[in-house]
Design a protein around this motif. Sequence first.
Motif: not given
Length: 401
Positions: A83, A85, A90, A92-93
């Motif tokens: 991850e 943040y 996040d 990454a998502k």
Amino acid sequence: MSKVKVEHLTKIFGKKQQQALAMIKENKSKTEILEKTGATVGVYDASFEVNEGEIFVVMGLSGSGKSTMIRLLNRLIDPTSGEIYIDGEDIAKMNKDELREVRRHKINMVFQNFGLFPHRTILENTEYGLEVRGVSKEERQAKAEKALENSGLLSFKDQYPNQLSGGMQQRVGLARALANDPEVLLMDEAFSALDPLIRREMQDELLDLQASVQKTIIFITHDLNEALRLGDRIALMKDGQIMQIGTGEEFLTNPANQYVRDFVEDVDRSKVLTAQNIMVPALTTNIEVDGPNVALNRMRKEEVSMLLAVDRKRKLKGSLTAEAASEARKNSLTLKEVLDKNVRKIKPDMLVTDIFNLIFDSPAPLAVVDDDDKLIGVVIRGSVIEALAGEHEEEEVAINE
């Protein structure tokens, strides 16, 4: 307060990524994973936090994973797992649209190659990011001019990149990034291509700018001296793994392992260690309580000929010699009446290299005081010499034994 937080971030290049991930969980080395799977680990299960307003330096040699790390932080490449943040979100998502908004408003990047458009003026280059965001011409020009002014480049705004030196072009790149007013600034070996003198000037300029703009900066470098000069904290990488995170002083005084110890072995300690690292407890007398006899008795007991004089709040008031205390006893004077108020004072963050010049001709230790003038310790010649020699207390004990 944490601005950026990375948890178990891993990037694997090649096939058999799941097998490689499983081997990482088994603490297998990067070499073992490559031999077994043919996959290369760029970043190996990295976790760290970057505080708001600090310069966090990620340092390592070629192949250490530092450049892969910064590209992960901006999602120029996608992580295999983990991850990232920023303000608790996040990235990454995130999908492409969400990521685009983060890049426009929260993150900006300064690369080693300046990336200036040769057909655009310095002002037009600086306002480019704002133009992409759809900011009106009047507003983006005002923000770009402000950024150029902060970088000392406003008078060059109508010139073109090829009319400026390499150092000045890099300053334009930095001004362009700051014009977007990002919350997080990523700098990928931004000064590495510059001549040593210009590089140091850019380091000074970055520190000066940071004092006024207070951005969260993640700075990538292979140069240890640059890391120690710029970083509030440093993360040292090797083979994709983080070996140690800490301040420059912590790297020098408490290396986490032999790799870190070898890495910092040749560092000029005088340009990193501070008064706080080398000071010793001060021998004092409280002039609001003690009389001459008490002061003389303390000197006799400690086998010294001088004490530093403080009040009840430990604020430094001066120094007291044995001769002055004897005079006070003989003539029935208070310690306040005989103390010497001309004591050399230094702050705890003063570098050893600067302390050396002060203590060289000082007849007495240097008093280390905080912003409220409270005495927190003293620096003696022996401490300075020890710091310059790079000796550690445990080595002295071993020698004495």
